[in-house]
Scaffold this motif. Structure first.
Motif, PDB file in Angstrom:
ATOM      1  N   ARG A  51       0.872  -1.181   0.000  1.00  0.00           N
ATOM      2  CA  ARG A  51       0.000   0.000   0.000  1.00  0.00           C
ATOM      3  C   ARG A  51       0.902   1.222   0.000  1.00  0.00           C
ATOM      4  N   ASP A  56      -0.773   7.083  -3.823  1.00  0.00           N
ATOM      5  CA  ASP A  56      -1.190   7.003  -5.223  1.00  0.00           C
ATOM      6  C   ASP A  56      -0.167   7.685  -6.143  1.00  0.00           C
ATOM      7  N   ASN A  62      -0.423   9.305  -8.767  1.00  0.00           N
ATOM      8  CA  ASN A  62      -0.766  10.628  -9.307  1.00  0.00           C
ATOM      9  C   ASN A  62      -0.784  11.721  -8.260  1.00  0.00           C
ATOM     10  N   LYS A  82      -4.161  10.286  -0.761  1.00  0.00           N
ATOM     11  CA  LYS A  82      -4.793   9.152  -1.448  1.00  0.00           C
ATOM     12  C   LYS A  82      -3.806   7.994  -1.555  1.00  0.00           C
ATOM     13  N   ALA A 132      -2.978   3.820  -2.609  1.00  0.00           N
ATOM     14  CA  ALA A 132      -3.363   2.861  -3.656  1.00  0.00           C
ATOM     15  C   ALA A 132      -2.413   1.674  -3.622  1.00  0.00           C
ATOM     16  N   ASN A 143       0.590  -0.336  -4.993  1.00  0.00           N
ATOM     17  CA  ASN A 143       1.767   0.009  -5.782  1.00  0.00           C
ATOM     18  C   ASN A 143       1.521  -0.409  -7.237  1.00  0.00           C
ATOM     19  N   PRO A 144       1.688   0.501  -8.217  1.00  0.00           N
ATOM     20  CA  PRO A 144       1.337   0.186  -9.611  1.00  0.00           C
ATOM     21  C   PRO A 144       2.018  -1.089 -10.145  1.00  0.00           C
ATOM     22  N   GLU A 185       0.071  -4.107  -8.996  1.00  0.00           N
ATOM     23  CA  GLU A 185      -1.156  -4.347  -9.769  1.00  0.00           C
ATOM     24  C   GLU A 185      -0.829  -5.226 -10.968  1.00  0.00           C
ATOM     25  N   THR A 207      -5.958  -2.730   0.373  1.00  0.00           N
ATOM     26  CA  THR A 207      -5.138  -3.100  -0.774  1.00  0.00           C
ATOM     27  C   THR A 207      -5.309  -4.592  -1.083  1.00  0.00           C
TER      28      THR A 207
END
Ligand SMILES: Cc1cc2nc3c(=O)[nH]c(=O)nc-3n(C[C@H](O)[C@H](O)[C@H](O)COP(=O)(O)OP(=O)(O)OC[C@H]3O[C@@H](n4cnc5c(N)ncnc54)[C@H](O)[C@@H]3O)c2cc1C
Ligand SMILES: Nc1ncnc2c1ncn2[C@@H]1O[C@H](COP(=O)(O)O)[C@@H](O)[C@H]1O
Lengths: 249, 313
Positions: free
Chosen positions: A9, A12, A14, A32, A34, A36-37, A40, A71
């Protein structure tokens, strides 16, 4: 074949983070968060192996605060079968996380462990390599292609000079890069269903591990900021500035 | 205790990032040995011995190191580790692959991507795509660190250190190299070039990327770079990606063409001395840090720029 996938986690991608005035770290309140890209992408790959009948079970693991359950629920909504949250408040370091993952990979008898190549908060790029070392197994970092054939996983790696294809004997550890796949979005019914999928909670102490950080963060600073320069109107003006003002050509 | 620097090379030539990582290794204040492990890599060892400050070069010339695989290299470093207080490498794809493996086997936390050595145990490193800088102290018995080469000047030449052969360590044989698809390019190497021209999504196709950027790069004797969007779309090879997850460059001049300036891209080029941005959108974030901004269409401006520069020099 069983796949373990590690998800962190993080803030984000962006979101533009701010350094705390007192230098004690990065502002994480009301930010925010998210998955971790890269993780994903690892989840997507694991789920595709499950859908293709290559994997029998996919288990997601996260080491982090209670909130990291969100997450893991997201991973479950994306198609992961089961999740394990190793609760830990405060900073985690790759070495500690690798030790947790080793213990769980052993317990679960995982054949393949998928991780992101890098967490976009600490930008460490270490955990998968450390895990492979602790397991005494092979590693393939920065994967942009993964195929499984029997006891072997073939990985295409993105390296500085181009691409390298390697074969690893399973069990093995693979860290994924951005071009491996495009992760799906979780559909509403899948998000609902994820709420009832199994999610186990434990602590590092229960695994006999100590996650105290080895590195002391003395200070966190704002990087030097660049100032915007001037706008030029024409190519001629640009070339003139580069030649006579900046003297770089 | 002595510092061991893992050299980056392709078995034939020493990568210039090694000389930059050497500067960081020397800043630890201890003698430095350089390990050149590969096959037929004697030339790279001689080159490494030529840098000022190197006390000794260790040469492990064995087939098992030729493919740059992490497992045998880590075994070798572990065999050698007892004699060293610190193990250092440039944060190249090899350094990032091998060193964490070594750190875990030594049970120490690696310090990644060091941009400044503040003291023998204290380092600066970027986090959050370079939007913050962390000052960390390592309390581990041995230091393992990777170095962001672009943050350090190359160590000067002027030396002929002794070259000592070292015996190979075991090869766990867990990984086999099947194919090396290195991209041959006649452009200068991205991380070493004085000028970089970089293209983004705006090019629309690989054909247009090549047709517009190549002549400009030739005219400037520049390396070519790309945004992730351009690489994802297949306009440029993966090893040309500049950014948080690609290469980090700090050239004298960086020309960003049709690149919006996402933080992940800026992470890879914001330390360039002079930044030029060419973009049709006057509000593109890249203009906020460009020294010179030019608003307009790359399809007309880039051929104009190439022509204005005159023939290649
Ligand atoms: C985890 C993660 C890691 C990432 N790592 C990286 C990384 O390492 N490197 C990287 O680059 N990105 C990275 N990204 C992606 C990054 O967030 C951006 O999506 C990417 O940099 C955008 O590329 P671009 O500027 O080429 O495309 P866009 O953002 O689409 O910008 C295109 C620009 O071209 C301009 N334009 C369009 N047509 C013309 C024309 N005819 N003439 C002139 N200008 C024109 C537009 O105004 C626009 O500003 C990463 C993202 C994530 C989530
Ligand atoms: N706290 C964590 N919990 C779960 N996975 C993690 C954690 N930290 C790192 N990882 C995994 O390791 C990868 C690399 O992280 P890092 O080495 O920190 O850059 C991430 O993409 C995750 O897959």
């Amino acid at each position: 074949m069983k796949i373990l996938v590690a998800v962190k986690r993080v803030v984000d991608a962006n979101f533009r983070i701010r350094v705390k005035r007192d230098g004690s770290g990065v502002e994480l309140d009301n930010v925010k968060m998210a998955m971790n890209p890269f993780d994903e992408i690892a989840v997507e790959q694991a789920v595709r192996f499950k859908e293709a009948g290559v994997a029998s079970e996919v288990v997601a693991v996260s080491v982090g605060p209670a909130k990291a359950e969100d997450t893991l629920r997201q991973a479950l909504a994306l198609g992961v079968d089961r999740a394990i949250l190793v609760q830990h408040e405060g900073r985690t370091e790759p070495l500690g996380v690798a030790k947790v993952l080793r213990a769980l990979a052993e317990r679960e008898a995982a054949d393949l462990v998928l991780l992101g190549k890098q967490a976009i908060d600490d930008d460490a790029n270490q955990t998968g390599q450390m895990l492979a070392a602790l397991m005494g197994r092979g590693q393939a970092t920065f994967a942009s292609g993964i195929e499984i054939a029997g006891e072997t996983v073939r990985v295409t790696r993105e390296v500085d000079g181009g691409l390298r294809v390697v074969d690893l004997t399973l069990p093995a550890v693979v860290t994924v890069d951005l071009r491996l796949n495009t992760p799906r979005f979780a559909a509403l019914p899948a998000i609902m269903k994820a709420r009832s999928k199994p999610l186990a909670k434990l602590t590092a102490a229960e695994l006999g591990l100590d996650l105290s950080p080895r590195l002391t963060v003395l200070r966190t600073e704002e990087p030097p900021q660049r100032q915007a320069g001037v706008m030029v109107a024409t190519v001629t003006e640009l070339v003139d500035k580069l030649r006579h003002e900046a003297k770089v050509i | 205790m002595t510092t061991l620097l893992l050299a980056e090379h392709d078995n034939t030539t020493l990568d210039p990032q090694t000389a930059q990582a050497l500067t960081a290794a020397l800043a630890l204040g201890q003698p430095v040995h350089v390990l050149v492990a590969g096959t037929g890599c004697g030339g790279a060892a001689t080159a490494a011995a030529g840098f000022a400050g190197v006390e000794r070069v260790l040469l492990a010339d064995e087939a098992r190191y030729g493919a740059g695989l992490a497992e045998p290299l880590a075994s070798l470093l572990i065999d050698l580790a007892a004699g060293y207080g610190a193990i250092v490498a440039a944060a190249t794809s090899t350094g990032k692959d091998v060193l964490p493996r070594v750190a875990a086997l030594l049970d120490v936390m690696q310090v990644s991507d060091v941009i400044a050595v503040e003291g023998p145990e204290t380092f600066r490193r970027p986090i959050y795509a370079g939007n913050a800088v962390e000052i960390v102290r390592s309390g581990d018995a041995k230091l393992v660190m990777t170095v962001r080469a672009s943050a350090f000047a190359a160590a000067p030449a002027g030396n002929a250190a002794e070259i000592v052969a070292v015996a190979a360590a075991g090869d766990p044989g867990l990984v086999r190299l099947i194919e090396d698809r290195s991209v041959a390019s006649d452009r200068p190497e991205l991380t070493a070039a004085r000028i970089v021209v970089s293209g983004g999504r705006a090019f629309g196709s690989k054909a247009q990327f090549d047709a517009l950027l190549m002549p400009l790069a030739v005219a400037l004797n520049a390396a070519i770079g790309a945004s992730r969007a351009a690489v994802d779309a297949g306009y440029a090879a993966n090893d040309l990606q500049v950014g948080q997850t690609g290469k980090i460059v700090a050239p004298d001049l960086y020309i960003a063409c049709g690149i919006s300036g996402a933080i992940q891209h800026l992470a890879g080029m914001k330390d360039a001395k002079v930044i030029v941005a060419i973009n049709s959108d006057p509000s593109a974030p890249i203009f906020q840090l460009a020294n010179y901004g030019l608003v307009g269409d790359i399809f007309t401006l880039l051929p104009e720029l190439t022509a204005a520069l005159g023939p290649a020099r």
